[in-house]
Design a protein around this motif. Structure first.
Motif, PDB file in Angstrom:
ATOM      1  N   GLY A   1      29.978  -1.586 -26.331  1.00 47.55           N
ATOM      2  CA  GLY A   1      30.545  -1.928 -25.021  1.00 47.55           C
ATOM      3  C   GLY A   1      30.884  -0.663 -24.268  1.00 47.55           C
TER       4      GLY A   1
ATOM      5  N   GLY B   1      28.427   2.384 -26.941  1.00 46.02           N
ATOM      6  CA  GLY B   1      28.408   2.267 -25.483  1.00 46.02           C
ATOM      7  C   GLY B   1      27.860   0.908 -25.059  1.00 46.02           C
ATOM      8  N   PHE B   2      27.584   0.758 -23.751  1.00 52.83           N
ATOM      9  CA  PHE B   2      27.060  -0.521 -23.252  1.00 52.83           C
ATOM     10  C   PHE B   2      25.622  -0.688 -23.714  1.00 52.83           C
TER      11      PHE B   2
ATOM     12  N   TRP C   1      43.246  -4.637 -23.489  1.00 45.01           N
ATOM     13  CA  TRP C   1      43.524  -6.033 -23.861  1.00 45.01           C
ATOM     14  C   TRP C   1      42.448  -6.632 -24.766  1.00 45.01           C
ATOM     15  N   LYS C   2      41.310  -5.936 -24.861  1.00 44.24           N
ATOM     16  CA  LYS C   2      40.266  -6.402 -25.794  1.00 44.24           C
ATOM     17  C   LYS C   2      40.554  -5.939 -27.231  1.00 44.24           C
TER      18      LYS C   2
ATOM     19  N   LYS D   1      28.074  -5.537 -15.198  1.00 37.77           N
ATOM     20  CA  LYS D   1      27.871  -6.659 -16.114  1.00 37.77           C
ATOM     21  C   LYS D   1      29.109  -6.968 -16.954  1.00 37.77           C
ATOM     22  N   GLY D   2      30.137  -7.524 -16.302  1.00 39.66           N
ATOM     23  CA  GLY D   2      31.243  -8.119 -17.054  1.00 39.66           C
ATOM     24  C   GLY D   2      30.827  -9.548 -17.406  1.00 39.66           C
TER      25      GLY D   2
ATOM     26  N   VAL E   1      22.567  -6.846 -27.175  1.00 43.46           N
ATOM     27  CA  VAL E   1      23.699  -7.390 -27.946  1.00 43.46           C
ATOM     28  C   VAL E   1      23.268  -8.432 -28.988  1.00 43.46           C
TER      29      VAL E   1
HETATM   30  N1  UDP Z   1      28.012  -7.201 -23.338  1.00 41.03           N
HETATM   31  C1  UDP Z   1      26.806  -6.544 -23.121  1.00 41.03           C
HETATM   32  N2  UDP Z   1      26.682  -5.271 -23.585  1.00 41.03           N
HETATM   33  C2  UDP Z   1      27.676  -4.617 -24.215  1.00 41.03           C
HETATM   34  C3  UDP Z   1      28.913  -5.289 -24.424  1.00 41.03           C
HETATM   35  C4  UDP Z   1      29.037  -6.581 -23.960  1.00 41.03           C
HETATM   36  O1  UDP Z   1      25.859  -7.100 -22.559  1.00 41.03           O
HETATM   37  O2  UDP Z   1      27.488  -3.468 -24.598  1.00 41.03           O
HETATM   38  C5  UDP Z   1      28.131  -8.592 -22.877  1.00 41.03           C
HETATM   39  C6  UDP Z   1      28.372  -9.577 -23.995  1.00 41.03           C
HETATM   40  O3  UDP Z   1      27.145  -9.900 -24.632  1.00 41.03           O
HETATM   41  C7  UDP Z   1      29.032 -10.734 -23.268  1.00 41.03           C
HETATM   42  C8  UDP Z   1      29.770 -10.041 -22.124  1.00 41.03           C
HETATM   43  O4  UDP Z   1      29.292  -8.707 -22.056  1.00 41.03           O
HETATM   44  O5  UDP Z   1      28.056 -11.614 -22.732  1.00 41.03           O
HETATM   45  C9  UDP Z   1      31.261 -10.013 -22.304  1.00 41.03           C
HETATM   46  O6  UDP Z   1      31.779 -11.265 -22.010  1.00 41.03           O
HETATM   47  P1  UDP Z   1      33.145 -11.793 -22.610  1.00 41.03           P
HETATM   48  O7  UDP Z   1      33.336 -13.131 -22.059  1.00 41.03           O
HETATM   49  O8  UDP Z   1      33.166 -11.684 -24.091  1.00 41.03           O
HETATM   50  O9  UDP Z   1      34.261 -10.779 -22.094  1.00 41.03           O
HETATM   51  P2  UDP Z   1      34.616 -10.227 -20.603  1.00 41.03           P
HETATM   52  O10 UDP Z   1      34.153  -8.824 -20.576  1.00 41.03           O
HETATM   53  O11 UDP Z   1      33.953 -11.100 -19.627  1.00 41.03           O
HETATM   54  O12 UDP Z   1      36.114 -10.339 -20.513  1.00 41.03           O
END
Ligand code: UDP
Ligand code: GLC
Length: 382
Positions: free
Chosen positions: A238, A268-269, A216-217, A13-14, A273
């Motif tokens: 995350g 963690g993940f 990079w985040k 899940k990115g 959210v």
């Molecule tokens: N997210 C999540 N759980 C976490 C951390 C992040 O579901 O513990 C989700 C967040 O809600 C968002 C996505 O991951 O919808 C991250 O998308 P974003 O565009 O900010 O960054 P990416 O990881 O795609 O570069």
């Protein structure tokens, strides 16, 4: 309605995969996801009655990274061909194939040729980012030129970078990520207090940082900023997706070194959210390079939280500085701490930014509008 198969190389899940799962869940039955490896998005779609097509990409293809050399790309080529052959057979059931990642682009391009279906590349990255190796960038631009009928970009900045790198401007269409505006109902002080208590957090103001753990985040910049602030606590939400375990270890060490073990919690993940965002006093976004779009920024604004984010990329299209949020320069912990402190010490400002932000993003980034934009894109490509 134009049918489409949306292909991502990973089911983790990115943000790009969350974009995909959101549109497939909200869109017509003729839209289907396809993943080339497993992950939480697979179960999520299956649980909502929209199980994805699963194909298996080989290890060599999955080990291609954004900074990969020619050798790694060539070793991945055989895997790409094998999975492209499987995909081409599934693709015949759909009007259009959409590649939702750069790795998927290589596979989908070949599958599109083999199946005679038009290809759309949904580009979620700023291709001029130096993190992409030159060979990776050239290969994906060449594939886009040769095989893609249209290129959907997740922000104007992603599109601008694509064109600057040599991509064809006439193929570019902007499709923003969209969200369910019901998130706006989540900010409830009673629930926020309960969730904070469950997490064992104290009464001090709470700052949230959301997103996968990756250099990079900028989670390391966030820790520096929190260390410079007094009387605040923070949650970092995350997981270390996509092989970032070493970075996670380094920021955990950094937090201890800075004496933050009592004030910063790594959660963690999480799949809650929006609830966690709604329980914070302010949300930070800290990417140190231009963020292509920035789902977390919109999500926090939709939850009615004031946001401090780094300027650049899609974030600058989301936030109007001083009106719907605050922007700070990337990689500048002092500026980040000052902006977060300003929001925490000026409740009227916090309230004004949060309310204007919520109204603005609820209007501009609805899931309904995103699905409509995808439908238009697909009928143009078909
Ligand atoms: N997210 C999540 N759980 C976490 C951390 C992040 O579901 O513990 C989700 C967040 O809600 C968002 C996505 O991951 O919808 C991250 O998308 P974003 O565009 O900010 O960054 P990416 O990881 O795609 O570069
Ligand atoms: C990518 C980008 C992120 C964007 C997401 C969804 O993962 O890094 O900025 O929000 O895709 O488009």
């Amino acid at each position: 309605m134009t049918s489409a198969l949306f292909v991502s190389h990973t089911g983790e899940k990115g943000g790009a995969e969350l974009f995909l799962t959101d549109i497939v869940k909200a869109g017509p039955q003729s839209w289907r996801a396809c993943f080339l490896s497993g992950g939480a998005a697979v179960q999520d779609l299956a649980a909502s009655g929209r199980p994805p097509v699963m194909l298996s990409a080989g290890e060599k293809m999955l080990s291609i990274r954004r900074d990969s050399s020619v050798g790694v790309l060539l070793r991945g080529a055989a895997d790409v061909m094998a999975v492209a052959w499987q995909l081409s057979r599934r693709a015949k059931d759909y009007d259009v194939i959409c590649a939702n990642s750069q790795k998927a682009l290589f596979v989908c391009a070949l599958a599109a040729k083999l199946s005679g279906r038009p290809l759309v590349w949904i580009l979620h990255d700023i291709v001029t980012d130096p993190a992409f190796s030159a060979v990776n960038r050239r290969a994906s631009l060449a594939f886009a030129r040769l095989f893609a009928k249209l290129v959907a970009v997740n922000s104007g900045e992603t599109g601008r970078a694509f064109i600057e790198a040599g991509g064809e401007a006439e193929k570019v269409r902007i499709v923003y990520n969209g969200f369910d505006p019901a998130r706006g109902e989540l900010h409830d002080p009673g629930k926020a207090a309960r969730l904070r208590a469950e997490l064992g957090l104290g009464p001090a103001p709470l700052i949230g940082l959301f997103g996968r753990l990756s250099e990079w985040k900028g989670q390391h910049v966030f820790l520096e900023a929190v260390a410079a602030m007094e009387g605040v606590q923070a949650i970092i939400v995350g997981g270390a997706l996509f092989g970032q375990e070493e970075y996670e270890a380094s920021i955990r060490r950094q937090a201890s070194r800075l004496g933050l073990d009592d004030r910063v919690r790594f959660l963690g993940f999480r799949s809650d959210v929006p609830e966690l965002m709604a329980a914070t006093d302010v949300v930070a976004h800290t990417s140190i390079v231009a963020e292509p779009f920035g789902r977390v920024v919109v999500e926090a604004m939709m939850c009615g939280r004031p946001v401090v984010a780094t300027s650049g990329g899609g974030v600058t299209e989301i936030i109007r500085d001083g009106e719907t949020g605050l922007l700070v320069p990337p990689g500048n912990a002092a500026a980040l701490a000052a902006a977060l402190g300003c929001i925490l010490s000026h409740p009227a400002l916090a309230q004004r930014l949060a309310q204007a932000g919520r109204e603005d993003v609820s209007r501009r980034f609805s899931l309904e509008e995103t699905c409509r934009a995808v439908s238009v894109l697909l009928s143009e490509a078909a």
